[in-house]
Scaffold this motif. Structure first.
Motif, short mmCIF file in Angstrom:
data_model
loop_
_atom_site.label_atom_id
_atom_site.label_comp_id
_atom_site.label_asym_id
_atom_site.label_seq_id
_atom_site.Cartn_x
_atom_site.Cartn_y
_atom_site.Cartn_z
N GLY A 21 -22.21 1.77 16.71
CA GLY A 21 -22.31 2.93 15.82
C GLY A 21 -23.32 2.68 14.71
O GLY A 21 -23.96 1.63 14.64
N TYR A 22 -23.45 3.67 13.89
CA TYR A 22 -24.37 3.64 12.75
C TYR A 22 -23.58 3.85 11.48
O TYR A 22 -22.70 4.71 11.43
N ALA A 23 -23.89 3.07 10.47
CA ALA A 23 -23.19 3.17 9.19
C ALA A 23 -24.14 3.67 8.11
O ALA A 23 -25.29 3.28 8.05
N VAL A 24 -23.62 4.55 7.28
CA VAL A 24 -24.33 5.03 6.10
C VAL A 24 -23.36 4.92 4.93
O VAL A 24 -22.18 5.25 5.06
N VAL A 68 -10.59 5.14 -13.93
CA VAL A 68 -11.75 5.26 -14.79
C VAL A 68 -12.83 4.28 -14.33
O VAL A 68 -12.57 3.33 -13.60
N SER A 69 -14.06 4.54 -14.78
CA SER A 69 -15.18 3.67 -14.42
C SER A 69 -15.08 2.34 -15.16
O SER A 69 -14.59 2.27 -16.28
N ASN A 70 -15.57 1.30 -14.48
CA ASN A 70 -15.57 -0.03 -15.08
C ASN A 70 -16.78 -0.79 -14.55
O ASN A 70 -16.66 -1.87 -13.98
N GLY A 71 -17.95 -0.17 -14.70
CA GLY A 71 -19.19 -0.75 -14.18
C GLY A 71 -20.14 0.34 -13.77
O GLY A 71 -19.80 1.53 -13.77
N GLY A 72 -21.34 -0.07 -13.39
CA GLY A 72 -22.37 0.90 -13.04
C GLY A 72 -22.20 1.52 -11.67
O GLY A 72 -22.31 2.72 -11.48
N ARG A 73 -21.93 0.68 -10.67
CA ARG A 73 -21.69 1.17 -9.31
C ARG A 73 -20.20 1.41 -9.17
O ARG A 73 -19.42 0.47 -9.03
N VAL A 74 -19.81 2.66 -9.20
CA VAL A 74 -18.40 3.01 -9.29
C VAL A 74 -17.73 3.04 -7.92
O VAL A 74 -16.68 2.44 -7.73
N LEU A 75 -18.31 3.75 -6.97
CA LEU A 75 -17.73 3.91 -5.63
C LEU A 75 -18.81 3.81 -4.58
O LEU A 75 -19.98 4.10 -4.84
N LEU A 76 -18.40 3.46 -3.37
CA LEU A 76 -19.27 3.58 -2.21
C LEU A 76 -18.56 4.51 -1.24
O LEU A 76 -17.39 4.28 -0.91
N VAL A 77 -19.24 5.56 -0.82
CA VAL A 77 -18.72 6.47 0.19
C VAL A 77 -19.46 6.14 1.47
O VAL A 77 -20.70 6.15 1.50
N GLY A 78 -18.71 5.81 2.53
CA GLY A 78 -19.36 5.40 3.76
C GLY A 78 -18.72 6.00 4.99
O GLY A 78 -17.60 6.50 4.96
N SER A 79 -19.46 5.94 6.09
CA SER A 79 -18.97 6.42 7.37
C SER A 79 -19.71 5.70 8.48
O SER A 79 -20.90 5.38 8.34
N VAL A 80 -19.00 5.45 9.58
CA VAL A 80 -19.60 4.89 10.79
C VAL A 80 -19.41 5.93 11.88
O VAL A 80 -18.29 6.36 12.15
N GLN A 81 -20.51 6.33 12.49
CA GLN A 81 -20.49 7.37 13.52
C GLN A 81 -21.34 6.97 14.70
O GLN A 81 -22.04 5.95 14.66
N LYS A 82 -21.36 7.79 15.74
CA LYS A 82 -22.13 7.51 16.95
C LYS A 82 -23.64 7.59 16.72
O LYS A 82 -24.41 6.98 17.42
N SER A 83 -24.05 8.39 15.74
CA SER A 83 -25.47 8.51 15.43
C SER A 83 -25.67 8.39 13.93
O SER A 83 -24.76 8.65 13.14
#
Length: 113
Positions: A21-24, A68-83
């Motif tokens: 798969g492919y991850a973004v 609450v936030s505790n840094g600059g990079r707060v979250l990562l939203v990701g997904s692995v799909q077929k394309s």
């Protein structure tokens, strides 16, 4: 991931499972990042991401059990799909559901096909 790190540092060869798969992944960052960013900003309400994942990086609970936030990079939203296109669409569809606020931002050019 912690299990893998512990195994490697203990001299054990970890058994890894891979899938095709492919991850973004796109980062939700605190305003002002990467220079000066403020901590303690209320993180918008998050719902479960279907066919994806959320990784908390710069978050914590305040004294009222609010996220609450505790840094600059707060979250990562990701997904692995077929394309790559499917993974990209899934991530940005989810990001559009997060309440817009001047306290956070994300780039719109990550994983663009």
């Amino acid at each position: 991931m912690l299990d893998v790190i512990e195994a490697v540092t203990s001299g054990v060869d970890p058994e890894l499972k891979w899938r095709d798969g492919y991850a973004v992944g796109a980062v939700v960052a605190s305003s002002g990042y990467p220079q000066a960013c403020r901590n303690g900003l209320f993180v918008p309400e998050l719902r479960e991401i279907e066919d994806g994942y959320l990784i908390h990086a710069g978050t914590t609970l305040n004294g009222h059990s609010q996220l609450v936030s505790n840094g600059g990079r707060v979250l990562l939203v990701g997904s692995v799909q077929k394309s790559l296109m499917e993974a990209n669409e899934k991530v940005y569809q989810y990001l559009k559901t997060i309440e817009k606020t001047e306290n956070f931002f994300y780039r719109t050019d990550i994983g663009v096909v």
